[in-house]
Enzyme design. Structure first.
Site, PDB file in Angstrom:
ATOM      1  N   GLY A 163      39.095   9.826  -6.156  1.00 34.00           N
ATOM      2  CA  GLY A 163      40.464  10.010  -6.615  1.00 34.00           C
ATOM      3  C   GLY A 163      41.349  10.774  -5.645  1.00 34.00           C
ATOM      4  O   GLY A 163      42.445  11.205  -5.998  1.00 34.00           O
ATOM      5  N   GLU A 185      31.947  13.360 -12.606  1.00 31.13           N
ATOM      6  CA  GLU A 185      32.815  14.008 -13.605  1.00 31.13           C
ATOM      7  C   GLU A 185      31.994  14.490 -14.799  1.00 31.13           C
ATOM      8  O   GLU A 185      32.309  15.518 -15.401  1.00 31.13           O
ATOM      9  CB  GLU A 185      33.941  13.042 -14.011  1.00 31.13           C
ATOM     10  N   HIS A 239      27.597  10.473 -13.619  1.00 30.11           N
ATOM     11  CA  HIS A 239      28.817  10.436 -12.808  1.00 30.11           C
ATOM     12  C   HIS A 239      29.241  11.872 -12.491  1.00 30.11           C
ATOM     13  O   HIS A 239      29.050  12.779 -13.301  1.00 30.11           O
ATOM     14  CB  HIS A 239      29.932   9.705 -13.572  1.00 30.11           C
ATOM     15  N   ASN A 293      34.909   1.463 -12.817  1.00 35.00           N
ATOM     16  CA  ASN A 293      34.784   2.558 -13.785  1.00 35.00           C
ATOM     17  C   ASN A 293      36.192   2.943 -14.218  1.00 35.00           C
ATOM     18  O   ASN A 293      36.942   3.531 -13.446  1.00 35.00           O
ATOM     19  CB  ASN A 293      34.062   3.741 -13.122  1.00 35.00           C
ATOM     20  N   GLU A 353      28.539   8.701  -4.574  1.00 27.15           N
ATOM     21  CA  GLU A 353      29.964   8.996  -4.686  1.00 27.15           C
ATOM     22  C   GLU A 353      30.214  10.432  -4.230  1.00 27.15           C
ATOM     23  O   GLU A 353      30.044  11.375  -5.025  1.00 27.15           O
ATOM     24  CB  GLU A 353      30.434   8.835  -6.137  1.00 27.15           C
ATOM     25  N   SER A 412      37.483   6.420  -3.744  1.00 27.93           N
ATOM     26  CA  SER A 412      38.693   5.868  -3.137  1.00 27.93           C
ATOM     27  C   SER A 412      38.480   4.496  -2.491  1.00 27.93           C
ATOM     28  O   SER A 412      39.055   4.200  -1.437  1.00 27.93           O
ATOM     29  CB  SER A 412      39.295   6.849  -2.125  1.00 27.93           C
ATOM     30  N   LYS A 419      37.045   5.048 -16.452  1.00 26.49           N
ATOM     31  CA  LYS A 419      37.148   6.459 -16.878  1.00 26.49           C
ATOM     32  C   LYS A 419      37.908   6.549 -18.206  1.00 26.49           C
ATOM     33  O   LYS A 419      37.750   5.663 -19.051  1.00 26.49           O
ATOM     34  CB  LYS A 419      37.778   7.287 -15.755  1.00 26.49           C
TER      35      LYS A 419
HETATM   36  P1  13P Z   1      38.262   6.425  -7.340  1.00 27.94           P
HETATM   37  O1  13P Z   1      37.967   5.019  -6.859  1.00 27.94           O
HETATM   38  O2  13P Z   1      39.464   6.503  -8.205  1.00 27.94           O
HETATM   39  O3  13P Z   1      38.244   7.396  -6.214  1.00 27.94           O
HETATM   40  O4  13P Z   1      37.034   6.837  -8.309  1.00 27.94           O
HETATM   41  C1  13P Z   1      35.743   6.659  -7.865  1.00 27.94           C
HETATM   42  C2  13P Z   1      34.805   6.863  -8.996  1.00 27.94           C
HETATM   43  O5  13P Z   1      34.609   7.973  -9.462  1.00 27.94           O
HETATM   44  C3  13P Z   1      34.159   5.677  -9.565  1.00 27.94           C
HETATM   45  O6  13P Z   1      33.137   6.033 -10.445  1.00 27.94           O
END
Ligand code: 13P
Length: 253
Positions: free
Chosen positions: A175, A99, A97, A10, A169, A215, A12
């Site tokens: 992150g 976010e 997701h 992803n 997640e 992560s 983003k």
């Molecule tokens: P990270 O791998 O950067 O922690 O992000 C995970 C994520 O949100 C994947 O959709």
């Protein structure tokens, strides 16, 4: 039943059109050198999807979208629809997701509308769930994830269940460099599978891949995917680098 292993990136809000072409070229070249059973895909930003589909053509790299709206078209400024993604050659789409939920206020009911729209077409949905740090610390992980699964997947026809992919997640692991231990993650994956069994029956639930995200890096991907109910990974930051993402694919069982 053997579930398919999925390694998804992803991106983003990262990578321009030119950067997308370059990264996919680098990645597909590296991927061609390894032998994997895993389904591999990346989700670039919407503006770069056409370029991504073109750059991935003829390779084992699938393309996903990061979001979709439930209406096929009309006066919905800023949105993108299922038929539009399909026409662009997209195969997968992330729904709900964290976010989208925390920054853009997406609700379980909206996740459900999106999922039903996607299942009305041919895309493979990847429905994301996961608790916040506050919810985990309050001992509410099970309740929150259960609600997200039950509401997000409500009214999905049992004969569509085999098309579902889920991603767990935990928000506190995204992150942050703070990964759930494989055991911790697997416990929630088992809980999710239990709900899927109740909703769709054992046979169908057994075939639904549940990915872990938060992560994930080349160093921890293998131990996560070695767990009984972790059927792949959804990778953010580490998917922006062709080498680290290739290493993660290499560590898929
Ligand atoms: P990270 O791998 O950067 O922690 O992000 C995970 C994520 O949100 C994947 O959709």
């Amino acid at each position: 039943m053997t579930r398919r292993t999925i390694v998804a990136g992803n991106w983003k809000l990262n990578k321009t059109i030119a950067e997308t072409r370059r990264l996919i070229q680098l990645f597909r070249n590296r991927l061609a050198g390894i032998d994997t059973r895993a389904t591999v895909l990346v989700c670039p930003p919407t503006v770069a999807i056409e370029t991504a589909v073109d750059a991935a053509k003829g390779s084992a790299v699938g393309i996903g979208a990061q979001n979709v709206f439930w209406e096929p078209g009309g006066a919905f400024t800023g949105e993108v629809s299922v038929p539009m993604l399909e026409a662009a050659g997209v195969e997968f789409v992330l729904i709900g997701h964290s976010e989208r939920r925390s920054i853009f206020g997406e609700t379980d009911a909206e996740v459900n509308r999106k999922l039903k729209a996607v299942l009305g077409g041919d895309l493979t949905p990847i429905v994301c769930v996961g608790e916040s740090l506050e919810e985990r610390e309050a001992g509410r992980t099970e309740e929150v994830v259960r609600r997200q699964v039950e509401t997000g997947l409500s009214e999905v026809a049992p004969d569509h269940a085999h098309r579902l992919v889920l991603a767990y997640e935990p928000v506190w692991a995204i992150g942050t460099g703070r990964t759930a231990t494989p055991e911790m993650a697997n416990e929630v994956h088992r809980l999710i599978r239990g709900r899927l069994v109740d909703m769709f029956g054992g046979r169908s639930a057994d075939g639904i891949s549940i990915l872990y995200g938060g992560s994930v890096k080349a160093e921890n991907a293998a131990s996560l995917m070695a767990e009984t109910d972790i059927d792949g990974v959804l990778v953010g930051g580490a998917s922006l680098d062709a080498e680290s993402f290739t290493e993660i694919v290499r560590s898929a069982p």
